[in-house]
Design an enzyme around this catalytic site. Structure first.
Site, PDB file in Angstrom:
ATOM      1  N   GLY A 166       0.794  -1.213   0.000  1.00  0.00           N
ATOM      2  CA  GLY A 166       0.000   0.000   0.000  1.00  0.00           C
ATOM      3  C   GLY A 166       0.827   1.263   0.000  1.00  0.00           C
ATOM      4  O   GLY A 166       0.268   2.358  -0.038  1.00  0.00           O
ATOM      5  N   SER A 192       5.675 -11.515  -4.448  1.00  0.00           N
ATOM      6  CA  SER A 192       4.615 -11.526  -5.457  1.00  0.00           C
ATOM      7  C   SER A 192       4.816 -10.386  -6.432  1.00  0.00           C
ATOM      8  O   SER A 192       5.595  -9.477  -6.207  1.00  0.00           O
ATOM      9  CB  SER A 192       3.255 -11.428  -4.786  1.00  0.00           C
ATOM     10  OG  SER A 192       3.251 -10.369  -3.874  1.00  0.00           O
ATOM     11  N   ARG A 193       4.084 -10.481  -7.508  1.00  0.00           N
ATOM     12  CA  ARG A 193       3.996  -9.352  -8.419  1.00  0.00           C
ATOM     13  C   ARG A 193       2.948  -8.387  -7.861  1.00  0.00           C
ATOM     14  O   ARG A 193       2.267  -8.694  -6.888  1.00  0.00           O
ATOM     15  CB  ARG A 193       3.617  -9.851  -9.814  1.00  0.00           C
ATOM     16  CG  ARG A 193       4.680 -10.791 -10.397  1.00  0.00           C
ATOM     17  CD  ARG A 193       4.452 -11.053 -11.861  1.00  0.00           C
ATOM     18  NE  ARG A 193       5.393 -12.021 -12.391  1.00  0.00           N
ATOM     19  CZ  ARG A 193       6.612 -11.716 -12.846  1.00  0.00           C
ATOM     20  NH1 ARG A 193       7.047 -10.473 -12.842  1.00  0.00           N
ATOM     21  NH2 ARG A 193       7.405 -12.663 -13.311  1.00  0.00           N
ATOM     22  N   ALA A 194       2.846  -7.223  -8.468  1.00  0.00           N
ATOM     23  CA  ALA A 194       1.921  -6.212  -7.986  1.00  0.00           C
ATOM     24  C   ALA A 194       0.510  -6.765  -7.866  1.00  0.00           C
ATOM     25  O   ALA A 194       0.049  -7.498  -8.742  1.00  0.00           O
ATOM     26  CB  ALA A 194       1.910  -5.028  -8.944  1.00  0.00           C
ATOM     27  N   SER A 197      -0.753  -2.396  -6.704  1.00  0.00           N
ATOM     28  CA  SER A 197       0.250  -1.332  -6.709  1.00  0.00           C
ATOM     29  C   SER A 197       0.941  -1.264  -8.065  1.00  0.00           C
ATOM     30  O   SER A 197       0.789  -2.141  -8.904  1.00  0.00           O
ATOM     31  CB  SER A 197       1.274  -1.626  -5.626  1.00  0.00           C
ATOM     32  OG  SER A 197       2.053  -2.740  -5.993  1.00  0.00           O
ATOM     33  N   ASP A 254      -7.905  -6.073  -1.738  1.00  0.00           N
ATOM     34  CA  ASP A 254      -7.606  -7.345  -1.097  1.00  0.00           C
ATOM     35  C   ASP A 254      -8.120  -7.366   0.324  1.00  0.00           C
ATOM     36  O   ASP A 254      -7.968  -6.429   1.078  1.00  0.00           O
ATOM     37  CB  ASP A 254      -6.156  -7.824  -1.229  1.00  0.00           C
ATOM     38  CG  ASP A 254      -5.117  -6.797  -0.902  1.00  0.00           C
ATOM     39  OD1 ASP A 254      -3.952  -7.094  -1.036  1.00  0.00           O
ATOM     40  OD2 ASP A 254      -5.499  -5.685  -0.495  1.00  0.00           O
ATOM     41  N   SER A 262      -2.764 -15.362   2.154  1.00  0.00           N
ATOM     42  CA  SER A 262      -1.864 -15.220   1.018  1.00  0.00           C
ATOM     43  C   SER A 262      -0.436 -15.047   1.505  1.00  0.00           C
ATOM     44  O   SER A 262       0.492 -15.705   1.028  1.00  0.00           O
ATOM     45  CB  SER A 262      -2.321 -14.008   0.185  1.00  0.00           C
ATOM     46  OG  SER A 262      -1.390 -13.696  -0.801  1.00  0.00           O
TER      47      SER A 262
END
Lengths: 503, 503
Positions: A166, A192-194, A197, A254, A262
């Site tokens: 964030g 992780s990938r975006a 963001s 999310d 996650s």
């Protein structure tokens, strides 16, 4: 047929083909395709033209790859079994809790790609409107681990680090990994990938080295260098997660329960024993109040503990972007500047990375209480972290230089005064409209900081893009939103410092 | 390209085409297409094959029709404006209420087809998990009316009738319209197609006469005959509604707020002054308890009153299917049997239709209190309702005979005893798996009733299908669900009677 649909398997069949007629299939039906031992549930688009013959079916690339077929192979198409697990989602929407068995059904079906985007969306939203309780979060984490591969390591501690995100530009992970590995700790970091963001750690790291490593290569890199920064989606540590993230990205949403599962499912699957958690708090960050941060921290610590992971939470200042860059390559330049202590390096990113690495060092008793930050900063100052980072990049497949955007456009202050606020969400939006994270060089480079004095005409930030269309698209949004950076007459009140959690 | 995707506009472009490159478009991007004065937001699927040339774009039929283009016309493709209204959906997911302005933004974007299926799903689920309050329901109804066309009528009262659904075979509308129009009332009835059921009234009526009439024709039919039974989706009385229903059907979900607005927006737009509402209650109906029925009734009555509509709620027995048929054509046969009083006609459907028509007659003072049912029944007994129904069908474009399925398969009682329960949802599922409502002749014909005595080997119901694949699919579900109709040793307790609302 060479049709690219990301993860969405699609099959094209003639409206008048015998399969559509005998099975009673219509457009948008879900269809089970089988060939050899493989199967996939695809969405049917019927074709009323001569593009296909009546005995032909055309496949999107996702369907083609999952079925593992060759041109001319026979396939069987029929109704899939009813999606029994969706009844659980439906009752969750209306307030029922989900059991571990029900969650395994749902997440298993998602991992097997039996859910359409509509059904996946309903599942995700059902857990946002009506938050998951601890039992659900524990069960969801467990199920997500069980459905994937896991890593085990001979020694311990195995350190991990996570930021709930964030905050644009908060790219501490590559620096923390370099520091801790340089100091002899083991930190097999999957990122992780975006999600929502302009860049995820994996997107940023990919501009510096390959990140889509298989399990065997990850093990080799970590055994050799003590650490890695790889994309978790390339290994099946939590296979449903990336499919969920694709939909979360469209929704820009999310949920807490999904976030906890996650994060922790990947830590559990990666074999972590100790975890440092960065929770940035600010009025436009993902977490907006200290109370919300404390609630999330307690949930993450509680569930992590149930899986044998010791957690240290660092609540940090989330009032404005970190470093200068926002976007994969622009953030990579910041990472390099900190590790190399290039003159003008972003001091906030340096302090944040040392704070997190210091917390890890104290947690595993490699630094005395209160000395962790200094020990971490020393590893940067003496060059050992930079050396380690280069070795990790080489081990991952070779270090490379991050790309630079073809087009840049500065945004100037309309009037002089003090910067009173920066809207994280809106500045992130500008970076995304400019093409980040899909275009690695795209994004925003910040010059202004909250509390700084600026003169009229001084650049506040620069938009970076690779194409004129995307640049214009970002600039249109900038014009429509004059409040992205606020400039006022008076310096703002005291800013919170890292680690104190005020907002 | 002749690709059928229902409402989903899709554009196919080469990955390497100059538009994708200069605009930075990738697969699954939303793309604004413009040609002449028309525009449409489509989902992009990139093509990496020779199916298209680099300067060509292929369109699905939905995109083709909305753009109103011809082969070879030039089109402009670019990023659509950001979907600003989705921010409202996101805050609704986390518990914020929606204002009228916000709802107009959302519903306007949905009606303009700017929402993808993912975004529409998120909107629908956000209103299910966390129910809408009265203000939201009022505003949503108002907005849905304002976005569409409206009908006005010279005289009053204008009567309307609605059933909240959930009860298979409850096809009273054509009968009620025939009775009331025969008795001189005005009832311009627009109906929907199936949402989660095997048949909507429009699906059933379509097997008897055309239902996709334009506004002018509807006016002519009603001026001439006093009533009509048409598909609301063919006229733009509430244009977002059918797009929402498409997604609700996949989810098998409709939320209370959306249900209230969906029902009332069409009544307001159709110019109704008086409304009879049928709310079936039963353990496997959509509404399961009298308390839930009373709550829904009070919401519907309250909102309807704010739009000047007087409402009479009839809570009815929802413990088992109505009539014999489940599925468009099978229900049409029941309607014909009641209107013609064919020997063996379904008495329950007859009584329900007369009860609802009687309530309308009393409400508008065309029958003394307590005499409405008898007045209605007389219109059937003297043949005037049947005559009127035929005239309405002719006026709508010509009466026709409902189709009969190619294949039927009886399901026999495994043991003798009394029928103790029928699962509405499961029997509806059987009808849907057999092909209803897409295949009009498909569905289920019931023989058993709750409380009746059956012998082993006696048929409980027959599955009707047009193709072997669908028949087998329904039979597989029947085998896996032995509890669709329960047969026990003892007759069940007293059954609720129409109008008392116990369950």
């Amino acid at each position: 047929m060479g049709v690219l649909t990301l993860d969405d398997p699609i099959v094209f069949m003639r409206t008048d083909c015998h399969v559509c007629r005998s099975e009673g299939l219509s457009s948008r039906s879900r269809v089970l395709l089988q060939s050899g031992g493989k199967s996939v549930v695809a969405t049917l688009y019927q074709v009323a033209s001569e593009m296909l013959d009546a005995d032909e079916a055309g496949l999107s690339e996702a369907a083609w790859d999952q079925l593992d077929v060759a041109e001319g192979d026979p396939i069987v198409a029929r109704h899939p079994n009813p999606l029994a697990s969706f009844a659980h989602v439906r009752s969750r929407i209306f307030g029922s809790r989900l059991s571990e068995v029900q969650l395994r059904d749902i997440i298993g079906d998602i991992a097997e790609r039996r859910y359409s985007a509509i059904e996946t969306t309903a599942y995700l939203v059902s857990g946002s409107s009506f938050p998951m309780d601890n039992q659900e979060m524990h069960a969801l984490t467990k199920v997500m681990v069980e459905l994937g591969d896991t890593l085990t390591w001979p020694g311990r501690p195995i350190v991990d680090k996570h930021c709930v995100g964030g905050l644009p530009g908060n790219r501490t992970t590559p620096i923390v990994v370099a520091i801790l590995a340089a100091l002899g700790l083991t930190i097999p970091k999957t990122s992780s990938r975006a999600i929502t963001s302009p860049a995820g750690t994996a997107d940023t790291m990919e501009t510096l080295a390959p990140v889509d490593l298989d399990l065997r290569t990850i093990r080799q890199v970590v055994e050799q260098e003590g650490g890695c920064v790889v994309w978790g989606g390339a290994v099946r540590l939590s296979p449903a997660d990336d499919l969920l993230i694709r939909v979360e990205r469209v929704l820009d949403l999310d949920s807490e329960g999904q976030l906890v599962a996650s994060v922790l499912s990947k830590k559990v699957a990666a074999g972590a024993t100790h975890l440092v958690l960065d929770i940035p708090v600010g009025p436009t960050a993902k977490i907006r109040t200290s109370a919300a941060a404390a609630a999330l921290a307690s949930k993450l610590e509680g569930i992590a503990g149930q899986f044998g992971i010791t957690t240290k939470v660092v609540v940090s200042d989330g009032s404005e972007p970190v470093g200068f860059g926002i976007g994969p390559a622009l953030e990579a330049h910041d990472v390099l500047a900190v590790l190399q202590l290039t003159p003008g390096y972003p001091t906030d990113l340096h302090l944040r990375a040392c704070t997190l690495a210091g917390a890890a060092l104290e947690m595993v008793e490699r630094a005395a209480p209160g000395t962790g930050v200094a020990v971490a900063a020393q590893a940067i100052a003496d060059g050992s972290a930079w050396l380690k980072f280069q070795r990790i990049c080489e081990a991952q497949g070779g270090m490379r230089a991050p790309p630079v955007a073809a087009l840049t456009q500065p945004q100037l202050a309309q009037s002089g005064g003090y910067v009173t606020a920066i809207d994280n969400r809106k500045i992130a939006r500008v970076a995304k409209l400019a093409g980040a994270p899909g275009i690695p060089a795209a994004g925003v480079r910040m010059f202004a900081r909250v509390g700084e004095k600026v003169s009229a005409g001084q650049p506040l930030y620069t938009v970076h893009a690779d194409t004129g269309g995307e640049l214009q698209y970002a600039l249109d949004y900038v014009s429509a939103n004059p409040d992205i950076i606020r400039v006022g007459d008076q310096r703002n009140g005291a800013r919170p410092t890292i680690g104190d959690g005020n907002d």
